[in-house]
Design an enzyme around this catalytic site. Sequence first.
Site, PDB file in Angstrom:
ATOM      1  N   GLU A 109       0.829  -1.212   0.000  1.00 52.68           N
ATOM      2  CA  GLU A 109       0.000   0.000   0.000  1.00 52.68           C
ATOM      3  C   GLU A 109       0.862   1.260   0.000  1.00 52.68           C
ATOM      4  OE1 GLU A 109      -3.342  -0.302   2.778  1.00 52.68           O
ATOM      5  OE2 GLU A 109      -4.168  -1.951   1.603  1.00 52.68           O
ATOM      6  N   GLU A 169      -4.763  -8.773  -0.737  1.00 48.52           N
ATOM      7  CA  GLU A 169      -5.609  -8.557   0.441  1.00 48.52           C
ATOM      8  C   GLU A 169      -7.059  -8.484  -0.022  1.00 48.52           C
ATOM      9  OE1 GLU A 169      -4.437  -5.497   3.261  1.00 48.52           O
ATOM     10  OE2 GLU A 169      -2.320  -5.928   2.900  1.00 48.52           O
TER      11      GLU A 169
HETATM   12  O1  AHR Z   1      -5.220  -6.257   6.620  1.00 50.09           O
HETATM   13  C1  AHR Z   1      -5.195  -5.127   7.418  1.00 50.09           C
HETATM   14  C2  AHR Z   1      -4.554  -3.930   6.724  1.00 50.09           C
HETATM   15  O2  AHR Z   1      -5.342  -3.554   5.637  1.00 50.09           O
HETATM   16  C3  AHR Z   1      -3.206  -4.163   6.120  1.00 50.09           C
HETATM   17  O3  AHR Z   1      -2.179  -4.037   7.047  1.00 50.09           O
HETATM   18  C4  AHR Z   1      -3.113  -3.087   5.092  1.00 50.09           C
HETATM   19  O4  AHR Z   1      -2.294  -3.440   4.001  1.00 50.09           O
HETATM   20  C5  AHR Z   1      -4.560  -2.873   4.682  1.00 50.09           C
HETATM   21  O5  AHR Z   1      -4.894  -1.531   4.677  1.00 50.09           O
END
Ligand code: AHR
Length: 513
Positions: A194, A317
């Site tokens: 991110e 994710e």
């Molecule tokens: O999964 C939780 C968080 O969500 C992670 O650390 C981040 O990459 C995302 O914003």
Amino acid sequence: MIKKFSSSLLFLFAAGFVFAQQNTITVNTTDAKYTINKNIYGHFAEHLGHCIYGGFYVGDTSSIPNTNGVRNDIIAALKKLQIPNLRWPGGCFADTYHWKDGIGPKDKRPSMVNKWWGGVTEDNSFGTHDFLNMCELLGAEPYLSGNVGSGTVQELADWVQYTNFKGKSPMSDLRKQNGRAEPWKVKLWGIGNEAWGCGGNMKPEYYADEYRKYVTFIADWENTGGLMRIASGASDADYNWTETLMKNIPLNMLGGVAMHHYSVLDWNKKGSAVEFSEEQYFGIMKQALLMEELVTKHAAIMDKYDPQQKIALVVDEWGGWYDVENGTNPGFLYQQNTIRDAMIAGVTLNIFNNHANRVRVANLAQCVNVLQAVILTNKEKMILTPTYHVMEMYKVHQNATLLPLTITSNDYILDGQKLPAISSSASKDSTGTIHISLVNIDPTHAQKITLNIGTEKLSGTTGRILTSKKLQDYNSFADPEKIKPAIFKDFALDKNTITITLPATSVVVLTVK
Ligand code: AHR
């Protein structure tokens, strides 16, 4: 007369009556081109709440049965899932993590404060050796997220040399000194996480340059067949991020481009994981199904620069995100997991399967005790969530050949808004067995489906189902098996056609020979 009519109508409603209109699915068994990469079924373990500490890792002096500090029950459960890869150590945490603090004698390791997740102090007792040895126990490929935000190029280059170099070098000598002679040969490397947010608040043009610089110094020391270097990707529909990376990074420097999408109602008002209305359920299903559009549009941008589809779209994710459970640390993201989450998992994995040509790695967030977890622990107890069961039922698709299909689906309608009720994907494994996964997200109507599979006569079909009476049902420590897969027989086979009735809110996997 009217009374009689209305009471039978009531009965039909209570039973989750079957929609009159027929859903149809046609599976093409001859036009099979793509392999469903097993890595689509990957998981994610961040230093966040009780995912690692107090989750996977209890330490080798714990009374909970463990191997080098990692819980044996978790290892067994994830092996049963055939967990293909595990992403670590973050997440946002990755861009604060200095891997050299997590090697060597545990009592000599410095502590650190977890800036992103609860501000807790960690003792670095779970580090590189602990993680990579655990992956070996699991039979899973490690996916390491490098620190770009607060680290250095040298630090990441050293990590690659430490984990992957066999001959004599400063880093491999250090690894051997710490008790590991052979390299682990880690193939999957994330270059930050991110980068547009917690990974450094960068602009895409700047990150593209950073990425180019970092990968210049990351070598495939052991000729593993090519390290897969993965660029930190877009959030949801930030198509400009993907476009900028694809335009500015030479293809030979890229293995994958990431993308994150969470099913969340409203970042400021996420709602409870277990107490929710049908309206909230509908909203989450809409978010989950949005994955189809996101994957399609990001992939279309990638196609412009990479028409041969060499670069993977890595959804590292994904999952449902709700308010934390009452009384738990807000920074620990602990939430329960209902049949609603099974629906998210079922439709999302179908989307990934159907986009096997481009989506080749994905990671559910997160594995243990965090967000849409497959495993929850409470001291010595461990439970498997409905999401776990979906992943277990779908494992038959791992490395199988995708069979393209077309669906005509009834709508799931709420307050005049519509979503397709049915989601599906199909594959053929190396033994020639066909698996079809089907999801009915409609919480009130069973769905009758006519399933046409190729042209040949089929010899036999078996089925498994995951469902529950109420949307809000979940497995608890007091009732750990409330929701679990059962044998499913509500279908009929005639030559190459299966007629099946999917109960309301259910996931079914059919095995067809
Ligand atoms: O999964 C939780 C968080 O969500 C992670 O650390 C981040 O990459 C995302 O914003």
